[in-house]
Design a protein around this motif. Structure first.
Motif, PDB file in Angstrom:
ATOM      1  N   ARG A 125      30.734  42.269 -25.205  1.00  0.00           N
ATOM      2  CA  ARG A 125      31.012  40.903 -24.758  1.00  0.00           C
ATOM      3  C   ARG A 125      32.507  40.605 -24.786  1.00  0.00           C
ATOM      4  O   ARG A 125      33.041  39.925 -23.916  1.00  0.00           O
ATOM      5  N   ALA A 126      33.188  41.128 -25.810  1.00  0.00           N
ATOM      6  CA  ALA A 126      34.619  40.891 -25.936  1.00  0.00           C
ATOM      7  C   ALA A 126      35.439  41.753 -24.979  1.00  0.00           C
ATOM      8  O   ALA A 126      36.623  41.462 -24.749  1.00  0.00           O
ATOM      9  N   ASN A 127      34.821  42.796 -24.426  1.00  0.00           N
ATOM     10  CA  ASN A 127      35.530  43.718 -23.526  1.00  0.00           C
ATOM     11  C   ASN A 127      34.732  43.904 -22.231  1.00  0.00           C
ATOM     12  O   ASN A 127      34.211  44.995 -21.957  1.00  0.00           O
ATOM     13  N   PRO A 128      34.649  42.841 -21.423  1.00  0.00           N
ATOM     14  CA  PRO A 128      33.797  42.914 -20.220  1.00  0.00           C
ATOM     15  C   PRO A 128      34.315  43.864 -19.149  1.00  0.00           C
ATOM     16  O   PRO A 128      33.574  44.202 -18.219  1.00  0.00           O
ATOM     17  N   ASN A 129      35.567  44.307 -19.263  1.00  0.00           N
ATOM     18  CA  ASN A 129      36.155  45.141 -18.216  1.00  0.00           C
ATOM     19  C   ASN A 129      36.223  46.618 -18.575  1.00  0.00           C
ATOM     20  O   ASN A 129      36.943  47.382 -17.924  1.00  0.00           O
ATOM     21  N   ILE A 130      35.478  47.037 -19.590  1.00  0.00           N
ATOM     22  CA  ILE A 130      35.475  48.470 -19.901  1.00  0.00           C
ATOM     23  C   ILE A 130      34.841  49.240 -18.751  1.00  0.00           C
ATOM     24  O   ILE A 130      34.012  48.721 -17.997  1.00  0.00           O
ATOM     25  N   THR A 131      35.240  50.495 -18.601  1.00  0.00           N
ATOM     26  CA  THR A 131      34.721  51.329 -17.514  1.00  0.00           C
ATOM     27  C   THR A 131      33.300  51.796 -17.827  1.00  0.00           C
ATOM     28  O   THR A 131      32.838  51.715 -18.974  1.00  0.00           O
ATOM     29  N   ASN A 132      32.638  52.309 -16.814  1.00  0.00           N
ATOM     30  CA  ASN A 132      31.295  52.875 -17.016  1.00  0.00           C
ATOM     31  C   ASN A 132      31.324  54.025 -18.021  1.00  0.00           C
ATOM     32  O   ASN A 132      30.409  54.173 -18.838  1.00  0.00           O
ATOM     33  N   ARG A 133      32.382  54.823 -17.963  1.00  0.00           N
ATOM     34  CA  ARG A 133      32.486  55.967 -18.867  1.00  0.00           C
ATOM     35  C   ARG A 133      32.679  55.490 -20.309  1.00  0.00           C
ATOM     36  O   ARG A 133      32.122  56.075 -21.249  1.00  0.00           O
ATOM     37  N   GLU A 134      33.470  54.448 -20.489  1.00  0.00           N
ATOM     38  CA  GLU A 134      33.641  53.886 -21.837  1.00  0.00           C
ATOM     39  C   GLU A 134      32.336  53.271 -22.329  1.00  0.00           C
ATOM     40  O   GLU A 134      31.934  53.463 -23.486  1.00  0.00           O
ATOM     41  N   ASN A 135      31.673  52.543 -21.444  1.00  0.00           N
ATOM     42  CA  ASN A 135      30.414  51.898 -21.832  1.00  0.00           C
ATOM     43  C   ASN A 135      29.358  52.942 -22.199  1.00  0.00           C
ATOM     44  O   ASN A 135      28.557  52.730 -23.119  1.00  0.00           O
ATOM     45  N   LEU A 136      29.358  54.048 -21.498  1.00  0.00           N
ATOM     46  CA  LEU A 136      28.399  55.115 -21.810  1.00  0.00           C
ATOM     47  C   LEU A 136      28.595  55.595 -23.249  1.00  0.00           C
ATOM     48  O   LEU A 136      27.614  55.792 -23.987  1.00  0.00           O
TER      49      LEU A 136
END
Length: 424
Positions: free
Chosen positions: A248-259
């Motif tokens: 929620r605090a980092n809505p712009n993380i990449t798909n690779r980071e989110n994975l």
């Protein structure tokens, strides 16, 4: 619901030991063994004699009538203190909580409570006021108990609950409720710190309350409370809270980071609802990690969280590509050894990681670091994941600690928090 054990009253023992001063009617000139030396008005003393006699006879109505007469004739703090002491003891003897607390508060308000009793008496009065939802009095008495040197671990929870009571449970993100919540959280944190300092274990429930209150009030320290909740009870669900707050605090993380964040939920049994599994599978699919798409959806279905159709499209797409993808891994690993940079090795490590071949994945990521020209933070993150999943906690910790900046450093921090619960 109250979340701490109330302060023990223990005043029955005080009566027996003479710690609560009462008039000595049989020998008026006898020196009292405890409590302040009082000069009680004769009319008050006469009424108190009647009250004590009625109390001993268990005639509560007559006791209260005599005490009311004493109150009406009181002219000094000495009178008020002594009336309060008789009320307190009469309340204890007749099992009348209201009378007991009225007496205790009267003694405190007189300003004559002996210093050695002020802390305990204020703490008891604070807890009783909290039970009656008299939050301002609970806070006042609690702070007086602290000022008198009473145990912070016993008093601060009462103060916290009183502030939470003032805040209520609706619109707590608006003032003044938000401010009351902040004060309550500060008291709760002080209570936890005091418990730790005294060698006691802090109830994990306190941290959960902190998370809930901070979240409802939209306070930024919700993440800090979530960290403390996870440290107190390192469950997958508590780690899931931390992960969701990070997202929620980092809505712009990449798909690779989110994975890599979602992989942490998978490793810690933090995948709880259907959305957890499908989001994880979608991130793996978008980054071409087909083996992981299949394993995550299979896991969700085996747990009964996903139906046979949920995630079906990406599942079928991944399954159709797995055989061909896996058949190229040997050649890709060989190419990585000959490549001028580490890009092929990093991509090959990604594939091995998705198929659960953690030893080969780690070897490829190490090679990628050696050859360079890769995103070092991403490679170290994934090296840490591979080593975590293979059981090499020391190696995993070193890899995560090597992550230097941005969202990746925060992601590595989440993994390090998880490793900390495993003794790494």
């Amino acid at each position: 619901m109250r979340f701490v054990t109330p302060v023990a009253l223990a005043l029955t023992l005080a009566m027996a030991s003479g710690a609560v001063s009462t008039p000595v009617f049989a020998a008026k000139k006898e020196e009292k063994k405890a409590g302040p030396k009082l000069n009680v008005t004769p009319d008050v003393l006469k009424a108190l004699q009647a009250a004590q006699k009625a109390s001993e006879a268990k005639d509560l109505a007559a006791t209260k009538a005599a005490l009311a007469e004493a109150d009406s004739k009181a002219t000094s703090n000495d009178d008020k203190y002594q009336i309060g002491a008789i009320k307190l003891n009469a309340g204890i003897g007749n099992n009348d909580e209201t009378l007991k607390m009225e007496g205790l508060n009267q003694m405190l308000d007189s300003g004559l409570t002996p210093p050695e009793q002020a802390g305990q008496f204020n703490a008891v009065a604070a807890d009783a006021a909290l039970g009656q939802k008299n939050y301002d009095v609970a806070i006042q008495r609690g702070q007086a108990a602290l000022a008198a040197g009473y145990k912070a671990e016993a008093v601060q929870p009462t103060i916290a609950q009183a502030y939470f009571g003032k805040a209520g449970t609706t619109n707590t993100s608006a003032e003044p409720a938000r401010g009351f919540t902040q004060q309550g959280l500060a008291a709760l944190k002080a209570a936890a710190d005091a418990m730790k300092a005294s060698g006691q274990q802090v109830p994990a429930q306190w941290y959960q309350i902190g998370v809930g209150r901070a979240e409802a009030a939209k306070l930024p320290d919700v993440t800090e409370w979530a960290k403390m909740a996870y440290q107190a009870n390192p469950s997958g669900e508590n780690l899931r809270t931390l992960v969701r707050l990070f997202q929620r605090a980092n809505p712009n993380i990449t798909n690779r980071e989110n994975l890599d964040v979602l992989r942490l939920l998978g490793a810690s049994d933090g995948l709880v609802v259907a959305q957890d599994f499908t989001e994880y599978a979608e991130m793996a699919s978008k980054t071409g990690i087909f083996g992981e798409v299949k394993s995550v959806i299979d896991k969700g279905r085996s747990k009964g969280v996903l139906s046979a159709t949920q995630g079906g499209d990406i599942y079928q797409n991944a399954v159709s590509k797995i055989e061909g993808d896996k058949s190229t891994l040997g050649a890709a690993a060989a190419d990585a050894q000959k490549a001028a940079n580490g890009k092929v090795a990093a991509a090959t490590g990604d594939a091995y990681l998705g198929y659960g071949d953690y030893a080969q994945a780690a070897a490829m990521f190490e090679l990628a670091k050696q050859k360079g020209s890769v995103d070092a933070d991403e490679v170290n993150t994934r090296l840490g994941i591979a080593k975590t999943m293979s059981g090499d906690m020391g190696g995993a910790k070193a890899a995560f600690e090597a992550v230097q900046g941005g969202a990746r450093k925060q992601i590595a921090g989440l993994w390090l928090a998880y490793l900390g619960t495993k003794g790494a």
